[in-house]
Design a protein around this motif. Structure first.
Motif, PDB file in Angstrom:
ATOM      1  N   GLU A   1      40.474  43.454  40.135  1.00  0.00           N
ATOM      2  CA  GLU A   1      40.302  42.454  41.243  1.00  0.00           C
ATOM      3  C   GLU A   1      41.450  41.279  41.341  1.00  0.00           C
ATOM      4  OE1 GLU A   1      36.643  39.433  42.773  1.00  0.00           O
ATOM      5  OE2 GLU A   1      36.682  40.211  40.634  1.00  0.00           O
ATOM      6  N   GLY A   2      41.895  40.842  40.257  1.00  0.00           N
ATOM      7  CA  GLY A   2      43.123  39.782  40.320  1.00  0.00           C
ATOM      8  C   GLY A   2      44.354  40.631  41.159  1.00  0.00           C
ATOM      9  N   LEU A   3      44.538  41.526  40.967  1.00  0.00           N
ATOM     10  CA  LEU A   3      45.512  42.298  41.585  1.00  0.00           C
ATOM     11  C   LEU A   3      45.252  42.246  43.181  1.00  0.00           C
ATOM     12  CD1 LEU A   3      46.621  45.062  39.094  1.00  0.00           C
ATOM     13  CD2 LEU A   3      47.644  43.009  39.627  1.00  0.00           C
ATOM     14  N   ARG A   4      43.913  42.546  43.530  1.00  0.00           N
ATOM     15  CA  ARG A   4      43.509  42.749  44.892  1.00  0.00           C
ATOM     16  C   ARG A   4      43.707  41.202  45.623  1.00  0.00           C
ATOM     17  NH1 ARG A   4      39.427  46.140  42.802  1.00  0.00           N
ATOM     18  NH2 ARG A   4      38.025  44.588  43.148  1.00  0.00           N
ATOM     19  N   CYS A   5      43.490  40.285  44.864  1.00  0.00           N
ATOM     20  CA  CYS A   5      43.567  39.050  45.360  1.00  0.00           C
ATOM     21  C   CYS A   5      45.097  38.491  45.383  1.00  0.00           C
ATOM     22  CB  CYS A   5      42.966  38.082  44.479  1.00  0.00           C
ATOM     23  SG  CYS A   5      40.964  38.024  44.359  1.00  0.00           S
ATOM     24  N   VAL A   6      45.775  39.068  44.698  1.00  0.00           N
ATOM     25  CA  VAL A   6      47.187  38.529  44.739  1.00  0.00           C
ATOM     26  C   VAL A   6      47.625  39.430  46.035  1.00  0.00           C
ATOM     27  CG1 VAL A   6      49.616  39.152  43.976  1.00  0.00           C
ATOM     28  CG2 VAL A   6      47.709  38.218  42.394  1.00  0.00           C
ATOM     29  N   ALA A   7      47.421  40.743  46.374  1.00  0.00           N
ATOM     30  CA  ALA A   7      47.929  41.480  47.456  1.00  0.00           C
ATOM     31  C   ALA A   7      47.337  40.718  48.841  1.00  0.00           C
ATOM     32  CB  ALA A   7      47.357  42.993  47.361  1.00  0.00           C
ATOM     33  N   ARG A   8      46.216  40.081  48.703  1.00  0.00           N
ATOM     34  CA  ARG A   8      45.454  39.703  49.880  1.00  0.00           C
ATOM     35  C   ARG A   8      46.233  38.556  50.150  1.00  0.00           C
ATOM     36  NH1 ARG A   8      40.343  36.179  48.593  1.00  0.00           N
ATOM     37  NH2 ARG A   8      42.080  35.289  47.394  1.00  0.00           N
ATOM     38  N   ASP A   9      46.627  37.447  49.162  1.00  0.00           N
ATOM     39  CA  ASP A   9      47.276  36.348  49.420  1.00  0.00           C
ATOM     40  C   ASP A   9      48.562  36.500  50.012  1.00  0.00           C
ATOM     41  OD1 ASP A   9      44.928  35.127  48.591  1.00  0.00           O
ATOM     42  OD2 ASP A   9      45.823  34.096  47.097  1.00  0.00           O
ATOM     43  N   LEU A  10      49.281  37.510  49.433  1.00  0.00           N
ATOM     44  CA  LEU A  10      50.764  38.056  50.204  1.00  0.00           C
ATOM     45  C   LEU A  10      50.757  38.440  51.216  1.00  0.00           C
ATOM     46  CD1 LEU A  10      52.230  39.757  46.796  1.00  0.00           C
ATOM     47  CD2 LEU A  10      53.027  37.331  47.822  1.00  0.00           C
ATOM     48  N   ALA A  11      49.667  39.016  51.720  1.00  0.00           N
ATOM     49  CA  ALA A  11      49.665  39.577  53.061  1.00  0.00           C
ATOM     50  C   ALA A  11      49.156  38.629  54.050  1.00  0.00           C
ATOM     51  CB  ALA A  11      48.321  40.534  53.170  1.00  0.00           C
ATOM     52  N   GLU A  12      48.539  37.444  53.573  1.00  0.00           N
ATOM     53  CA  GLU A  12      47.939  36.272  54.333  1.00  0.00           C
ATOM     54  C   GLU A  12      49.242  35.420  54.540  1.00  0.00           C
ATOM     55  OE1 GLU A  12      44.395  34.737  53.353  1.00  0.00           O
ATOM     56  OE2 GLU A  12      43.503  36.439  53.584  1.00  0.00           O
ATOM     57  N   GLY A  13      50.227  35.521  53.864  1.00  0.00           N
ATOM     58  CA  GLY A  13      51.620  34.640  53.953  1.00  0.00           C
ATOM     59  C   GLY A  13      52.037  33.710  52.805  1.00  0.00           C
ATOM     60  N   ALA A  14      51.401  34.050  51.431  1.00  0.00           N
ATOM     61  CA  ALA A  14      51.902  33.336  50.174  1.00  0.00           C
ATOM     62  C   ALA A  14      53.199  33.640  50.097  1.00  0.00           C
ATOM     63  CB  ALA A  14      50.795  33.449  49.192  1.00  0.00           C
ATOM     64  N   ASP A  15      54.079  32.730  49.578  1.00  0.00           N
ATOM     65  CA  ASP A  15      55.602  32.781  49.455  1.00  0.00           C
ATOM     66  C   ASP A  15      55.650  33.401  47.922  1.00  0.00           C
ATOM     67  OD1 ASP A  15      56.779  31.882  52.053  1.00  0.00           O
ATOM     68  OD2 ASP A  15      55.378  30.026  51.523  1.00  0.00           O
ATOM     69  N   MET A  16      54.947  32.793  47.054  1.00  0.00           N
ATOM     70  CA  MET A  16      54.816  32.822  45.667  1.00  0.00           C
ATOM     71  C   MET A  16      53.399  32.949  45.101  1.00  0.00           C
ATOM     72  SD  MET A  16      57.701  30.066  44.566  1.00  0.00           S
ATOM     73  CE  MET A  16      56.992  28.654  45.741  1.00  0.00           C
ATOM     74  N   VAL A  17      53.131  33.487  44.023  1.00  0.00           N
ATOM     75  CA  VAL A  17      51.810  33.599  43.465  1.00  0.00           C
ATOM     76  C   VAL A  17      51.691  33.173  41.997  1.00  0.00           C
ATOM     77  CG1 VAL A  17      51.260  35.452  44.936  1.00  0.00           C
ATOM     78  CG2 VAL A  17      52.164  36.190  42.786  1.00  0.00           C
ATOM     79  N   MET A  18      50.618  32.661  41.478  1.00  0.00           N
ATOM     80  CA  MET A  18      50.422  32.284  40.275  1.00  0.00           C
ATOM     81  C   MET A  18      49.139  32.893  39.594  1.00  0.00           C
ATOM     82  SD  MET A  18      49.128  28.395  39.274  1.00  0.00           S
ATOM     83  CE  MET A  18      50.198  27.724  40.234  1.00  0.00           C
ATOM     84  N   VAL A  19      49.253  33.010  38.192  1.00  0.00           N
ATOM     85  CA  VAL A  19      48.153  33.468  37.334  1.00  0.00           C
ATOM     86  C   VAL A  19      47.637  32.188  36.551  1.00  0.00           C
ATOM     87  CG1 VAL A  19      47.603  34.893  35.570  1.00  0.00           C
ATOM     88  CG2 VAL A  19      48.949  35.953  37.283  1.00  0.00           C
ATOM     89  N   LYS A  20      46.374  32.200  36.565  1.00  0.00           N
ATOM     90  CA  LYS A  20      45.927  30.928  35.842  1.00  0.00           C
ATOM     91  C   LYS A  20      44.486  31.287  35.191  1.00  0.00           C
ATOM     92  CE  LYS A  20      44.466  26.327  36.473  1.00  0.00           C
ATOM     93  NZ  LYS A  20      44.158  25.055  37.598  1.00  0.00           N
ATOM     94  N   PRO A  21      44.441  31.143  33.976  1.00  0.00           N
ATOM     95  CA  PRO A  21      45.424  30.578  32.820  1.00  0.00           C
ATOM     96  C   PRO A  21      46.516  31.260  32.680  1.00  0.00           C
ATOM     97  CG  PRO A  21      42.876  30.351  32.172  1.00  0.00           C
ATOM     98  CD  PRO A  21      43.038  31.199  33.311  1.00  0.00           C
ATOM     99  N   GLY A  22      47.330  30.919  31.436  1.00  0.00           N
ATOM    100  CA  GLY A  22      48.534  31.619  31.364  1.00  0.00           C
ATOM    101  C   GLY A  22      48.438  32.577  29.965  1.00  0.00           C
ATOM    102  N   MET A  23      48.647  32.099  28.864  1.00  0.00           N
ATOM    103  CA  MET A  23      48.468  33.048  27.805  1.00  0.00           C
ATOM    104  C   MET A  23      47.609  34.044  27.614  1.00  0.00           C
ATOM    105  SD  MET A  23      50.796  30.751  24.971  1.00  0.00           S
ATOM    106  CE  MET A  23      50.877  32.004  23.820  1.00  0.00           C
ATOM    107  N   PRO A  24      46.330  33.533  27.911  1.00  0.00           N
ATOM    108  CA  PRO A  24      45.295  34.687  27.862  1.00  0.00           C
ATOM    109  C   PRO A  24      45.339  35.667  28.960  1.00  0.00           C
ATOM    110  CG  PRO A  24      44.326  32.454  27.630  1.00  0.00           C
ATOM    111  CD  PRO A  24      45.788  32.170  28.264  1.00  0.00           C
ATOM    112  N   TYR A  25      46.087  35.663  29.703  1.00  0.00           N
ATOM    113  CA  TYR A  25      46.156  36.628  31.031  1.00  0.00           C
ATOM    114  C   TYR A  25      47.877  36.911  31.340  1.00  0.00           C
ATOM    115  CZ  TYR A  25      41.683  34.938  31.772  1.00  0.00           C
ATOM    116  OH  TYR A  25      40.233  34.574  31.618  1.00  0.00           O
ATOM    117  N   LEU A  26      48.522  37.129  30.282  1.00  0.00           N
ATOM    118  CA  LEU A  26      49.969  37.633  30.252  1.00  0.00           C
ATOM    119  C   LEU A  26      49.898  39.024  30.778  1.00  0.00           C
ATOM    120  CD1 LEU A  26      51.515  36.273  26.872  1.00  0.00           C
ATOM    121  CD2 LEU A  26      51.939  35.319  29.417  1.00  0.00           C
ATOM    122  N   ASP A  27      48.785  39.741  30.462  1.00  0.00           N
ATOM    123  CA  ASP A  27      49.010  41.289  31.061  1.00  0.00           C
ATOM    124  C   ASP A  27      48.857  41.290  32.659  1.00  0.00           C
ATOM    125  OD1 ASP A  27      46.173  39.952  30.737  1.00  0.00           O
ATOM    126  OD2 ASP A  27      45.283  42.032  31.162  1.00  0.00           O
TER     127      ASP A  27
END
Length: 336
Positions: A238-264
């Motif tokens: 689901e996280g990957l789908r949200c990244v794809a959606r935001d890029l399709a809508e015009g995001a220039d950069m993306v972020m994962v939050k939190p950090g270290m527990p989500y390095l995968d």
């Protein structure tokens, strides 16, 4: 990439390449520099004011004049960007969140002051309603529901006010549906064609955010939780789908939050999309390292640096971290 065949011992002695600092530097696979850091800072009212945040030792709120000084410190250290988070007076918090798009709210005053005094730094902002919401949520609450479309309309007004003030990077952290597309369209229509969006694209409903909510004064106001709009920590796809959606809508950069527990997730986002990918080393991560260091259980400086290298190794182009100034000092001093 196909792995190279490895000779057997003693022809292969991997420790040969670890023997000296020069050899280790020569074959190091990733590098960490001050250019990889974004410094999140907290803004409060007043002049010459600093306020300690007990749950985040070493982090303070600063009035606008001192935020400008922090921005200059960042530039002097080689940190390219600073991210603003306001500590809003409770009297200004409403169910409609109107203060969020006030041209003279704390964030917008700080943006203008920084861009006037320190024009070379990139100013990033937070686009979410929780600092202005009487109920502590990132969206508007109606009859106990965090409503999506009305929240997006409010967030667009907030984004435009920040762009008008001179923000370089907008950081929508709300996780409402379609907010990136709505903001991008509004920015284009308003002539803000160069304003960059770093979407909090994969933001999880995490227990690591507690100290941050203290820092912005949202802890006491929050009613319920944020699980209806932030991601389930078990859901990577689901996280990957949200990244794809935001890029399709015009995001220039993306972020994962939190950090270290989500390095995968950081690794998978970078490998799948190949776009500028960032992580936020959030308040709980910072507080745990500081608490352990204070108690003498770990070497705080070494763990700080090791934690930041993890983001680069995972594929991140940069990281938002409260350690930014201290890490930059260590890097600039020739950290090994």
């Amino acid at each position: 990439m196909t792995a190279s065949p490895i000779a057997s011992f003693p022809s292969s002695r991997p420790r040969r390449l670890r023997r000296t600092p020069a050899l280790r530097n020569l074959v190091r696979e990733d590098q960490l520099s001050a250019n990889d850091l974004i410094w999140p800072v907290f803004v409060c009212d007043g002049e010459g004011v600093t306020q300690e945040i007990p749950s985040m030792p070493g982090v303070i709120r600063r009035s606008v004049d001192l935020i400008v000084e922090a921005a200059q410190e960042a530039v002097d250290l080689g940190i390219p960007a600073i991210c603003l988070f306001p500590y809003t007076d409770a009297a200004l918090k409403t169910d409609g969140c109107e203060e969020a798009w006030n041209p003279d709210n704390l964030s917008n005053r700080a943006i203008r002051a920084i861009k006037s005094a320190v024009p070379d730094i990139a100013v990033m902002t937070d686009v979410a309603l929780d600092p202005y919401n009487a109920q502590g949520h990132d969206g508007i609450v109606r009859n106990g529901e965090i409503v999506n479309d009305e929240s997006v309309a409010a967030l667009v007004k907030m984004a435009l006010a920040q762009a008008d003030a001179g923000a370089d990077i907008l950081g929508p952290s709300d996780m409402m549906d379609n907010r990136i597309g709505a903001m991008r369209a509004a920015l284009e229509d308003a002539g803000h064609i160069h304003t960059t969006i770093m979407s909090y694209a994969a933001k999880y409903a995490s227990a690591y955010y507690g100290p941050f909510r203290d820092a912005v004064g949202a802890s006491g106001a929050l009613k319920g939780d944020k699980k209806t709009y932030q991601l389930d920590p078990m859901n990577a796809e689901e996280g990957l789908r949200c990244v794809a959606r935001d890029l399709a809508e015009g995001a220039d950069m993306v972020m994962v939050k939190p950090g270290m527990p989500y390095l995968d997730l950081c690794t998978r986002v970078k490998e799948r999309f190949g776009v500028p990918t960032f992580a936020y080393q959030v308040s709980g991560e910072y507080a745990m390292i500081q608490a352990a260091a204070t108690n003498g259980w770990i070497d705080g400086e070494k763990v700080m640096m090791e934690s930041l290298t993890a983001f680069r190794r995972a594929g991140c182009d940069g990281v938002l971290t409260y350690f930014a100034p201290e890490a930059a000092k260590r890097i600039n001093a020739g950290w090994e």
